[in-house]
Design a protein around this motif. Structure first.
Motif, mmCIF file in Angstrom:
data_model
loop_
_atom_site.group_PDB
_atom_site.id
_atom_site.type_symbol
_atom_site.label_atom_id
_atom_site.label_comp_id
_atom_site.label_asym_id
_atom_site.label_seq_id
_atom_site.Cartn_x
_atom_site.Cartn_y
_atom_site.Cartn_z
ATOM 1 N N LEU A 232 0.838 -1.200 0.000
ATOM 2 C CA LEU A 232 0.000 0.000 0.000
ATOM 3 C C LEU A 232 0.872 1.248 0.000
ATOM 4 O O LEU A 232 1.827 1.341 0.774
ATOM 5 N N PRO A 233 0.555 2.230 -0.830
ATOM 6 C CA PRO A 233 1.346 3.462 -0.859
ATOM 7 C C PRO A 233 1.020 4.364 0.328
ATOM 8 O O PRO A 233 -0.131 4.461 0.760
ATOM 9 N N ILE A 234 2.043 5.016 0.860
ATOM 10 C CA ILE A 234 1.864 5.982 1.947
ATOM 11 C C ILE A 234 1.986 7.379 1.337
ATOM 12 O O ILE A 234 3.051 7.761 0.851
ATOM 13 N N GLU A 235 0.878 8.120 1.362
ATOM 14 C CA GLU A 235 0.869 9.429 0.723
ATOM 15 C C GLU A 235 1.582 10.480 1.575
ATOM 16 O O GLU A 235 2.243 11.374 1.054
ATOM 17 N N ARG A 236 1.462 10.375 2.916
ATOM 18 C CA ARG A 236 2.088 11.347 3.806
ATOM 19 C C ARG A 236 3.410 10.795 4.325
ATOM 20 O O ARG A 236 3.507 9.611 4.640
ATOM 21 N N PRO A 237 4.457 11.627 4.422
ATOM 22 C CA PRO A 237 5.742 11.139 4.943
ATOM 23 C C PRO A 237 5.587 10.670 6.389
ATOM 24 O O PRO A 237 4.953 11.325 7.213
ATOM 25 N N VAL A 238 6.165 9.522 6.694
ATOM 26 C CA VAL A 238 6.097 8.997 8.059
ATOM 27 C C VAL A 238 7.033 9.807 8.950
ATOM 28 O O VAL A 238 8.086 10.266 8.526
ATOM 29 N N GLN A 239 6.620 9.973 10.204
ATOM 30 C CA GLN A 239 7.402 10.765 11.142
ATOM 31 C C GLN A 239 8.012 9.926 12.260
ATOM 32 O O GLN A 239 8.923 10.382 12.937
ATOM 33 N N HIS A 240 7.488 8.716 12.448
ATOM 34 C CA HIS A 240 8.003 7.851 13.512
ATOM 35 C C HIS A 240 8.226 6.452 12.960
ATOM 36 O O HIS A 240 7.678 6.080 11.924
ATOM 37 N N ASP A 241 9.050 5.687 13.682
ATOM 38 C CA ASP A 241 9.472 4.367 13.200
ATOM 39 C C ASP A 241 8.476 3.254 13.501
ATOM 40 O O ASP A 241 8.629 2.152 13.000
ATOM 41 N N SER A 242 7.473 3.521 14.322
ATOM 42 C CA SER A 242 6.486 2.501 14.679
ATOM 43 C C SER A 242 5.096 2.995 14.297
ATOM 44 O O SER A 242 4.676 4.068 14.737
ATOM 45 N N LEU A 243 4.402 2.198 13.474
ATOM 46 C CA LEU A 243 3.044 2.527 13.061
ATOM 47 C C LEU A 243 2.109 1.386 13.459
ATOM 48 O O LEU A 243 2.544 0.269 13.737
ATOM 49 N N LEU A 244 0.834 1.686 13.480
ATOM 50 C CA LEU A 244 -0.176 0.724 13.897
ATOM 51 C C LEU A 244 -1.041 0.357 12.693
ATOM 52 O O LEU A 244 -1.605 1.245 12.040
ATOM 53 N N VAL A 245 -1.118 -0.948 12.402
ATOM 54 C CA VAL A 245 -1.953 -1.457 11.304
ATOM 55 C C VAL A 245 -3.215 -2.068 11.906
ATOM 56 O O VAL A 245 -3.140 -2.931 12.796
ATOM 57 N N GLN A 246 -4.374 -1.633 11.416
ATOM 58 C CA GLN A 246 -5.654 -2.179 11.851
ATOM 59 C C GLN A 246 -6.350 -2.792 10.636
ATOM 60 O O GLN A 246 -6.445 -2.165 9.589
ATOM 61 N N ILE A 247 -6.830 -4.029 10.786
ATOM 62 C CA ILE A 247 -7.499 -4.744 9.689
ATOM 63 C C ILE A 247 -8.908 -5.118 10.129
ATOM 64 O O ILE A 247 -9.108 -5.617 11.247
ATOM 65 N N ARG A 248 -9.839 -4.864 9.232
ATOM 66 C CA ARG A 248 -11.215 -5.330 9.410
ATOM 67 C C ARG A 248 -11.525 -6.282 8.259
ATOM 68 O O ARG A 248 -11.566 -5.878 7.099
ATOM 69 N N PHE A 249 -11.727 -7.554 8.585
ATOM 70 C CA PHE A 249 -11.957 -8.603 7.595
ATOM 71 C C PHE A 249 -13.395 -9.092 7.713
ATOM 72 O O PHE A 249 -13.839 -9.472 8.795
ATOM 73 N N GLN A 250 -14.127 -9.069 6.592
ATOM 74 C CA GLN A 250 -15.537 -9.418 6.594
ATOM 75 C C GLN A 250 -15.820 -10.427 5.477
ATOM 76 O O GLN A 250 -16.099 -10.048 4.334
ATOM 77 N N PRO A 251 -15.767 -11.747 5.775
ATOM 78 C CA PRO A 251 -16.025 -12.744 4.737
ATOM 79 C C PRO A 251 -17.493 -12.809 4.326
ATOM 80 O O PRO A 251 -17.802 -13.155 3.189
ATOM 81 N N THR A 252 -18.403 -12.497 5.232
ATOM 82 C CA THR A 252 -19.834 -12.437 4.937
ATOM 83 C C THR A 252 -20.407 -11.191 5.592
ATOM 84 O O THR A 252 -19.736 -10.508 6.376
ATOM 85 N N GLU A 253 -21.658 -10.907 5.287
ATOM 86 C CA GLU A 253 -22.290 -9.735 5.879
ATOM 87 C C GLU A 253 -22.471 -9.888 7.388
ATOM 88 O O GLU A 253 -22.531 -8.889 8.111
ATOM 89 N N ASP A 254 -22.567 -11.114 7.845
ATOM 90 C CA ASP A 254 -22.839 -11.361 9.263
ATOM 91 C C ASP A 254 -21.583 -11.626 10.082
ATOM 92 O O ASP A 254 -21.677 -11.748 11.311
ATOM 93 N N GLN A 255 -20.431 -11.748 9.433
ATOM 94 C CA GLN A 255 -19.194 -12.058 10.156
ATOM 95 C C GLN A 255 -18.179 -10.941 9.929
ATOM 96 O O GLN A 255 -17.994 -10.465 8.801
ATOM 97 N N ARG A 256 -17.492 -10.556 11.019
ATOM 98 C CA ARG A 256 -16.465 -9.535 10.943
ATOM 99 C C ARG A 256 -15.383 -9.847 11.965
ATOM 100 O O ARG A 256 -15.677 -10.180 13.112
ATOM 101 N N PHE A 257 -14.130 -9.724 11.528
ATOM 102 C CA PHE A 257 -12.989 -9.990 12.403
ATOM 103 C C PHE A 257 -12.024 -8.810 12.316
ATOM 104 O O PHE A 257 -11.766 -8.276 11.227
ATOM 105 N N ASP A 258 -11.495 -8.389 13.479
ATOM 106 C CA ASP A 258 -10.559 -7.272 13.554
ATOM 107 C C ASP A 258 -9.216 -7.763 14.079
ATOM 108 O O ASP A 258 -9.149 -8.692 14.888
#
Length: 280
Positions: free
Chosen positions: A169-195
């Motif tokens: 994934l491209p980062i449009e804004r220059p990073v300022q710190h060495d540690s970033l947080l990735v959050q994922i929301r995965f939804q295989p069906t409309e009724d199921q969601r995993f974070d």
């Protein structure tokens, strides 16, 4: 006699002409039938080609239908086994694609897992958010991307240490710190969601963190040019050159004048024979 000969000659000529006309007419009909036959053969060849293509398409659709059924059955099985989503920290992190200082992209690899922590090749809708938790709340989100299940499916990759869906994934804004947080929301069906959430390492532009730390903790410092004149510190009493030349010192009765720091300062008026300084 001559008349009979003439009539006979005329009859023979008429018969020959009639025979010639019949021959031309027959040849014309033969040519027309040959053209019709060639056209019929061409149409038959086209029909056979279309029939062959139709058989191939029918076989392909049948195969896809069978694969779809198999994939549907496999998806149903994996949905029943799906337990959580895991982001691989060793396979995720910053990426420098433009060779300029600092990372300009981030690689995120994750996988749906069953209860035995085995990866499941199960596609679904994906939302990825990249945050910098050290920034103020309104500026923490530095990237957010969304993908459909069809866009997610071809991202599956198999490695020596991990298998899962991998996104660059491209980062449009220059990073300022060495540690970033990735959050994922995965939804295989409309009724199921995993974070899932994971801290990933990136390379900020060289010196960015050092400069920011210096700006945060630095105090104002007076910069003095390298000159011969003495510049007294702040709060030190200053006298003009004229005052230094003509002002006469005043001394108290005490031999020692107390300083502001509590230490004694000796004056030449109190020197004795034993205390007068001597140069060696």
């Amino acid at each position: 006699m001559n008349r009979n000969l003439f009539l006979l000659t005329l009859a023979v000529a008429c018969g020959c002409a009639s025979r010639s006309m019949n021959t031309d007419l027959l040849q014309a009909r033969i040519r027309e039938q040959a053209i019709q036959l060639a056209e019929t053969q061409r149409e038959m060849a086209e029909t056979q080609s279309e029939l062959k293509q139709a058989k191939i398409e029918a076989a392909r659709l049948k195969s896809e239908l069978g694969q779809t059924d198999v994939r549907r059955d496999a998806s149903a099985r994996m949905l029943a086994e799906l337990h959580r989503v895991h982001i691989y920290p060793l396979a995720s992190g910053g990426l420098n694609k433009d060779n300029a200082p600092g990372d300009d992209a981030v690689v995120v690899q994750f996988a749906p897992l069953n209860r035995n922590n085995q990866p499941l090749q199960l596609a679904g809708e994906v939302q990825i958010t990249l945050r910098d938790p050290k920034l103020a709340e309104p500026k923490q989100v530095i990237g957010q991307w969304s993908f459909s299940a069809d866009e997610c499916r071809p991202k599956w990759t198999r490695g020596l240490s991990s298998s899962g869906f991998q996104f660059t994934l491209p980062i449009e804004r220059p990073v300022q710190h060495d540690s970033l947080l990735v959050q994922i929301r995965f939804q295989p069906t409309e009724d199921q969601r995993f974070d899932a959430t994971q801290v990933v390492k990136v390379n900020a532009p060289a010196g960015m963190a050092t400069v920011q730390a210096a700006r945060a903790g630095r105090q104002a410092v007076q910069v003095v040019d390298d000159v011969d004149e003495f510049v007294p510190p702040a709060g030190f009493p200053q006298e003009t050159a004229e005052e230094e030349e003509f002002a006469e010192p005043e001394f108290s009765d005490s031999d020692k004048e107390p300083s502001k720091t509590g230490r004694a300062i000796l004056h030449s008026s109190s020197w004795t024979e034993d205390s007068i300084p001597r140069f060696r």
